[in-house]
Design a protein around this motif. Structure first.
Motif, short mmCIF file in Angstrom:
data_model
loop_
_atom_site.label_atom_id
_atom_site.label_comp_id
_atom_site.label_asym_id
_atom_site.label_seq_id
_atom_site.Cartn_x
_atom_site.Cartn_y
_atom_site.Cartn_z
N ASP A 258 0.82 -1.22 0.00
CA ASP A 258 0.00 0.00 0.00
C ASP A 258 0.85 1.27 0.00
OD1 ASP A 258 -2.19 -1.59 0.15
OD2 ASP A 258 -2.54 -1.28 2.29
N SER A 259 2.10 1.17 0.44
CA SER A 259 3.00 2.33 0.52
C SER A 259 4.40 1.90 0.14
CB SER A 259 3.06 2.88 1.95
OG SER A 259 1.79 3.11 2.46
N GLN A 260 5.17 2.88 -0.32
CA GLN A 260 6.58 2.59 -0.71
C GLN A 260 7.56 3.47 0.05
OE1 GLN A 260 5.03 3.51 -4.53
NE2 GLN A 260 6.01 1.72 -5.44
N ALA A 261 7.06 4.42 0.84
CA ALA A 261 7.88 5.27 1.71
C ALA A 261 6.96 5.67 2.86
CB ALA A 261 8.40 6.49 0.96
N ALA A 275 11.39 5.70 16.26
CA ALA A 275 12.69 5.05 16.04
C ALA A 275 12.50 3.59 15.60
CB ALA A 275 13.55 5.13 17.30
N LYS A 276 11.51 2.92 16.17
CA LYS A 276 11.25 1.52 15.76
C LYS A 276 10.77 1.47 14.31
CE LYS A 276 10.08 -0.13 20.41
NZ LYS A 276 11.00 -1.24 20.69
N ILE A 277 9.90 2.42 13.92
CA ILE A 277 9.42 2.46 12.53
C ILE A 277 10.59 2.71 11.58
CG2 ILE A 277 8.06 3.89 10.92
CD1 ILE A 277 5.96 4.15 13.22
N VAL A 278 11.45 3.63 11.96
CA VAL A 278 12.61 3.94 11.09
C VAL A 278 13.49 2.69 10.96
CG1 VAL A 278 14.71 5.32 10.91
CG2 VAL A 278 12.55 6.42 11.52
N GLY A 283 15.60 -1.66 7.52
CA GLY A 283 15.84 -3.08 7.23
C GLY A 283 15.22 -3.52 5.92
N LEU A 284 14.16 -2.82 5.52
CA LEU A 284 13.45 -3.19 4.30
C LEU A 284 13.87 -2.35 3.10
CD1 LEU A 284 9.92 -3.61 5.91
CD2 LEU A 284 11.32 -5.44 4.95
N GLY A 285 14.76 -1.38 3.33
CA GLY A 285 15.17 -0.51 2.23
C GLY A 285 14.08 0.47 1.82
#
Ligand code: MUC
Ligand code: MG
Length: 366
Positions: A258-261, A275-278, A283-285
């Motif tokens: 659904d999203s790419q950024a 910070a956890k989301i970042v 990790g996923l690029g």
């Protein structure tokens, strides 16, 4: 160190002018100041901007959540036990702005106790970052005038353009902005779910023709197949914002396509979950950037600290100009933007001081 009290103080600070976007309009800063006091006399602050049209919270609901749900968990606790507190606070679902402000205040306390600014505790990626300005909906000439003023006065060279209305009108505004600002500035767009999928598929291609770099929330992400169709056909990345407001929500959105950024907002995920989301996105690029929940001055200081703390966030211009809409605020020292950049405060914690006279003037609970 133990928390002795937590307050949620509703404020009302007038705006110079309304800020309009496809899903709503903000006309004043009806924010809630969260204040946490400890037994050794430290005081930490956070700011919750209610956005009912996006998350359903109001100033009253934020005050009630902090007072009735979060205070019983926090009083007597050690602010350093952030992971334990995070789990305890997460037992209340939703109420993201209320929880975000509590988390910001906890980090303010921890920073003060350690004698370190928050961006240093987070990882000290930078001491200052490039700024992006969010241009609200208006006529093309109003939108151009806003951008030119931010460029002339503050040196800003990245702009998030609100779109999501009639497509011809949106494209006229983007065309004018590109013509007046030139090719070297970054333009990206945010539709706040204003289009249907068919319109958004066309919009993404047309926006790319004007070298718009990204498109945020083109349609409601719950229109699942429509959203995937937009993502598949768009020549520019589709950014998740209000559809990606928790760690799990970000994971689901990325896995589902659904999203790419991802736009990260300290106002809804504090420092801890931001910070956890970042980390998840690294990790996923997947790119992340600091967004703005129409933050006041305290929220702006916190957003700048977040961006300066984490390398992935320091890379993209940071949305920290909306406080300029406010006629005043409760901080003794407003944030500043110089040569298109915002600097992290170097004092311990968030480095903010509340002006007692201004607090008395703008609080609406007395
Ligand atoms: C944005 O990026 O969508 C508008 C409403 C809100 O909650 O945040 C803003 C900006
Ligand atoms: Mg947005």
């Amino acid at each position: 160190m133990k928390i002795t009290s937590i307050e949620a103080i509703p404020l009302a600070v007038p705006f110079r002018r309304p800020f309009t976007f496809a899903s709503g309009q903000a006309t004043a800063a009806d924010h809630v100041l969260v204040r946490i006091t400890t037994d050794d006399g430290l005081v930490g602050h956070g700011e919750a901007p209610p956005r009912p049209y996006t998350y359903g919270e109001t100033a009253s609901s934020i005050v009630a959540a902090v007072r009735d749900l979060f205070a019983p968990v926090l009083v007597g606790a050690d602010p350093f036990a952030r992971e334990r507190l995070r789990a305890d606070l997460a037992r209340t679902v939703a109420n993201n702005a209320a929880r975000g402000a509590v988390d910001v205040a906890l980090w303010d306390l921890v920073g003060q106790a350690c004698g370190q600014p928050v961006h240093v505790l987070l990882g000290h990626a930078a001491d200052d970052v490039a700024v992006a300005h969010m241009i609200g909906l208006g006529t093309p000439s109003e939108m151009v005038a806003d951008a030119l003023e931010m460029n002339d006065r503050y040196g800003v060279e990245a702009f998030k353009v609100k779109v999501g209305r009639d497509l011809a009108h949106d494209l006229a505004a983007v065309r004018e902005l590109r013509r007046e600002l030139g090719d070297s500035v970054e333009l990206y767009a945010d539709a706040n779910r204003g289009w249907d999928a068919d319109t958004a598929v066309v919009a993404a291609r047309r926006l790319a023709d004007f070298h718009v770099t990204m498109l945020e929330e083109p349609n409601p992400a719950d229109d699942v197949l429509g959203r995937r169709r937009i993502v598949r056909s768009s020549p520019i990345p589709i950014v998740g914002d209000e559809s990606t407001i928790t760690l799990g929500g970000v994971a689901r959105s990325l896995v589902d396509g659904d999203s790419q950024a991802i736009s990260v907002k300290v106002a809804r995920t504090g420092f801890t979950d931001s910070a956890k989301i970042v980390g998840l996105c690294e990790g996923l690029g997947v790119s992340t950037m600091v967004g703005n929940q129409i933050d006041g001055m305290l929220g702006t200081v916190a957003s700048t600290a977040l961006a300066c703390g984490l390398r992935s966030l320091a890379r993209h211009p940071v949305e920290v100009t909306n406080f300029l809409l406010m006629t005043d605020d409760v901080l003794t020292e407003p944030p500043s933007i110089v040569d298109g950049r915002a600097a992290a405060r170097q004092e311990p914690g968030l480095g903010v001081t509340i002006d007692p006279d201004k607090l008395a003037r703008y609080r609406v609970d007395t």
